[in-house]
Design an enzyme around this catalytic site. Structure first.
Site, mmCIF file in Angstrom:
data_model
loop_
_atom_site.group_PDB
_atom_site.id
_atom_site.type_symbol
_atom_site.label_atom_id
_atom_site.label_comp_id
_atom_site.label_asym_id
_atom_site.label_seq_id
_atom_site.Cartn_x
_atom_site.Cartn_y
_atom_site.Cartn_z
ATOM 1 C CG HIS A 173 -5.455 -2.450 -0.510
ATOM 2 N ND1 HIS A 173 -4.658 -2.017 -1.558
ATOM 3 C CD2 HIS A 173 -4.964 -1.841 0.604
ATOM 4 C CE1 HIS A 173 -3.751 -1.176 -1.102
ATOM 5 N NE2 HIS A 173 -3.912 -1.057 0.207
ATOM 6 C CG ASP B 44 -6.536 -2.846 -4.366
ATOM 7 O OD1 ASP B 44 -7.405 -2.208 -3.762
ATOM 8 O OD2 ASP B 44 -5.330 -2.811 -4.051
ATOM 9 C CB SER C 202 -0.959 -0.026 1.185
ATOM 10 O OG SER C 202 -1.982 0.919 1.015
#
Length: 803
Positions: A780, A748, A672
């Site tokens: 994600h 995602d 991320s």
């Protein structure tokens, strides 16, 4: 059937699934109990924990605290049927970072002695009033998504087809009470539901709130219920289509506003209703009255978001927390119920003058940004008082807000912020955490978590809220970091799970003992006495495995080139020798609202040492729990300052001969924001980092959402240079093979795969090599165990071969 075996580069032995999961720091689910609820009247403790012999499948368990054994028992025999969740429930779990399966939430009604929980995707009432060993379980008609309970415990509400529905528990009759959504004309208008921005970026997971008071219908004398809800309209929010993993070209449509694009619009509404005469017929009529608030922009033209909402304890008013688009202006607005009208939208323009002015209880501005948290609460038995938190001092602290009737003569008094010595602010340089606060109104005490001892630890504290500059007393064990803290509603017990870098997690219940005869000094504070530990057999087994060949991490700190103290942590491989140079992996996040260097036990952050690497973690400027000034270094500069601290931290360890790092063999890995920083590290400082492992990275902030991106970067048109320098393609990537590894889930819906497409397009055009690993069914995070093994094993073998 023979189980699959796994091969580690450079090792002869083959490993089974559990062995490889342990080495990768990916053991299938945590055993630590959580979501604690005290039953004060029966002296029971309820919580979620693993089903026996089924890791990561959760069930509700309990402990009878009256018993000598304090044995953990399941509340009922739960059998997980692997029922597919609705898309709404799936996305809610993504927003709340819920990784477990089975029963992952429950609501305990203390007054009426029952629990509401979703069991295999069905709402169930678990009645424990008569017996804890033989609870009465009743399935309730309705959906599990965003379910709640009315104040009198007689009705369950939930969201179905983007509207609010209710079920009368006694009859199982179900009724629709809002009509905001319809497929033809208002497909993207919802009642009580939440759009992506509110859930992901403001942690508001519901859009409706029951009144704490059940009224009486004037006409019939029957109970009248009221719900405040937000009608959110995403019609003008841009559409985003993500291909599914099937073979027919299907896509899933999401509403997702990119930085600079239009957000949703929210209208504040009330719905009041009376249940029909007792019946089991589903089509029986229910009397409904809807009213709405005038357009808030007529009084607050700057307001963009409604980040928090709810009722005052007496049920007379609604509170709304408003925030502007730049997230630098906040107001807590009070809305008396008489202000609502049946239809403001039909009013003529001339009637705008008659719209009453809403009182503003709190208003704040800043030149940085305002972090939205949960640490505020209205007092219940003491009217016209609120405990509030803000970062106006530079650090989050608590304040007592008082006002007269009709919200006039508003006063604010610091609770945790010391005002004894204006020349010494060091005593105030710590944070009240974002967790819920607990107020003992009888004793005038407020319980909260914070970092008063050190920014590396979370603790439970108590102080008086009626006397400024009172002692702040730590209740939790020193030299540990505490989480999952819960306090009984009678303030006689609390529970915490705690650890430090050298001690595995423990969960312990404590008694709080008061001297209620002395109310004039600090003797009113409770004495803490250990009651018992929660010993989970599965937890012991996990911890025994985790202790194998793991060295204790060491925390260090240094001053960066701007004179700011930065904290880091390193872990050495088990065969470490000072006479040998070691390849090193820097595990990075480095973005706001996250702190990875803490005095706590965290095995996953150490697993690279299992394979002979030194592992390093550094919380650069912009990370959490260090105050607003520390965070603000990244304002309008994301991607420009983080890697400097990472490199300076490595140089500090090498230059002071603290660890034997081979400076020619350093990798960086993150997910991320950590994936974004890994991209920036390999492109900005390829002379330092030989390999970058980039998981689900943002690659250009124009490709991320409004709520997050604009808070830190402003809108693109007002920060052109910042967005340019925060774009990963602005920098030059290495020309050598095997230095850049990209990993991303195709489903995602948070950091879209388009971010990886964007960077791949740039790498292709510039003839730069890369390795890409896609996960067709992952969002994600990586939830599937086989996928976690595949990616983890590939990364380790890649590093062993190429670093």
């Amino acid at each position: 059937m023979e189980s699959k075996k796994y091969k580690i580069e450079g090792r002869d032995e083959l490993l089974d699934k559990e062995e490889i999961l342990k080495l990768l720091g990916e053991e299938s689910g945590s055993s630590a109990p959580y979501s604690f609820e005290f039953n004060d009247s029966k002296n029971h403790l309820y919580f979620l924990s693993n089903v026996k012999d089924q890791k990561n499948i959760k069930n509700i368990h309990y402990i009878d605290m009256n018993s000598d054994s304090k044995e953990i028992k399941p509340l009922f025999n739960y059998v997980d049927k692997d029922v597919e969740l609705s898309i709404e429930d799936q996305l809610q779990r993504e927003r709340m970072r819920t990784a477990a399966n089975g029963i992952t939430q429950f609501t305990f009604d203390q007054k009426h002695q029952f629990i509401i929980a979703p069991i295999n995707n069905k709402i169930n009432k678990i009645d424990i009033k008569e017996s804890i060993t033989k609870p009465i379980i009743k399935e309730i008609v309705g959906e599990t998504y965003n379910h709640q309970i009315s104040a009198d415990g007689k009705i369950v509400s939930f969201l179905k087809d983007k509207d609010i529905w209710i079920t009368d528990i006694s009859t199982n009759a179900m009724y629709r009470i809002t009509f905001s959504n319809d497929e033809k004309h208002h497909k993207f208008r919802y009642a009580g539901d939440i759009g992506f921005i509110y859930a992901e970026e403001f942690s508001r997971y519901t859009g409706y709130w029951w009144s704490p008071i059940v009224g009486t219908c004037v006409k019939t004398g029957k109970p009248m219920y009221t719900i405040c809800y937000l009608e959110e309209d995403e019609t003008n929010v841009m559409d985003y289509h993500i291909p599914t993993s099937d073979l027919r070209g299907k896509t899933t449509q999401y509403k997702y506003p990119l930085a600079g694009e239009k957000n949703s619009i929210c209208k504040v509404c009330l719905v009041s209703f009376v249940l029909p005469t007792r019946t089991t017929f589903q089509d029986s009529k229910i009397e409904i009255v809807k009213s709405e608030l005038f357009d808030l922009k007529t009084q607050f033209p700057w307001a963009e978001y409604i980040t928090r909402a709810g009722w005052t304890p007496n049920g007379h008013s609604i509170y709304l927390q408003l925030l502007d688009r730049k997230q630098q202006h906040l107001a807590l607005v009070m809305v008396p119920l008489h202000v609502f009208a049946e239809d403001y939208s039909s009013s003529s323009s001339s009637s705008v003058k008659s719209i009453p002015k809403l009182p503003v209880l709190i208003e704040e501005t800043t030149s940085v940004w305002i972090n939205i948290e949960f640490s505020f609460q209205f007092l219940k038995s003491i009217e016209n008082q609120l405990i509030w938190s803000n970062e106006q001092s530079g650090y989050r602290h608590l304040y007592l807000i008082k006002w007269d009737k009709n919200f006039t003569n508003i006063q604010s008094t610091p609770i945790t912020l010391s005002t004894c010595n204006d020349n010494d602010n060091d005593n105030n340089n710590w944070m009240v955490s974002s967790d819920d606060i607990h107020i003992d109104e009888k004793r005038k005490l407020v319980y909260f978590t914070g970092t008063k001892d050190t920014c590396l630890e979370q603790h439970l504290y108590v102080t008086r809220f009626d006397k400024p500059n009172s002692e702040i007393k730590r209740l939790s064990h020193a030299n540990f970091s505490h989480r999952s803290i819960s306090i009984s509603s009678n303030f006689k017990k609390f529970i915490t799970t705690y650890s430090n870098i050298s001690t595995i997690s423990k969960t312990e219940v404590f008694d709080l003992i008061y001297n209620d005869d002395n109310n004039d000094n600090n003797d009113i504070y409770p004495i803490v006495k250990s009651s018992f530990f929660i010993n989970d057999d599965d937890d012991d087994d996990d911890n025994d495995k985790k202790k194998i060949n793991i060295n204790i991490p060491k925390i260090f700190n240094f001053k960066n080139s701007k004179g700011v103290t930065i904290y880091g942590q390193y872990t050495l491989p088990s065969d470490y020798s000072k006479d040998k140079k070691y390849p090193t992996v820097v595990y990075v996040y480095g973005g706001p609202h996250v702190q990875i260097v803490r005095n706590q036990y965290n095995y996953i952050k150490q697993h690279y040492t299992n394979f002979g690497f030194i592992q390093v973690m550094i919380d650069n400027v912009g990370s959490a729990n260090r105050g607003l000034e520390f965070e603000s270094h990244i304002r309008e500069k994301m991607g420009q300052v983080e890697i400097g601290d990472q490199v300076e931290g490595i140089n500090y360890l090498v230059g002071n001969d603290i660890v034997s790092i081979d400076v020619n063999r350093i990798a960086i890995s993150g997910w991320s924001y950590g994936g974004y920083n890994s991209l920036m590290a390999i492109s900005q400082r390829p002379d330092v980092f030989k390999i970058a492992v980039c998981g689900a990275p943002v690659s250009d902030w124009r490709l991320y959402n409004t709520g997050y991106t604009e808070r830190y970067m402003n809108v693109p048109q007002d920060n052109i240079d910042g967005y340019k320098l925060g774009d990963t393609t602005h920098y030059s990537f290495p020309t050598e093979e095997n230095r850049l590894l990209l990993i991303h889930g195709l489903q995602d819906e948070n950091v879209h795969f388009s971010n990886t497409i964007y960077i791949i397009d740039h790498l292709t055009k510039t003839q730069k090599p890369y390795i890409l690993k896609t996960l067709p069914n992952e969002r994600h995070g990586v939830r599937n165990t086989d996928n976690r093994i595949y990616i983890g094993l590939f990364v380790i073998n890649h590093l062993l071969k190429n670093l």
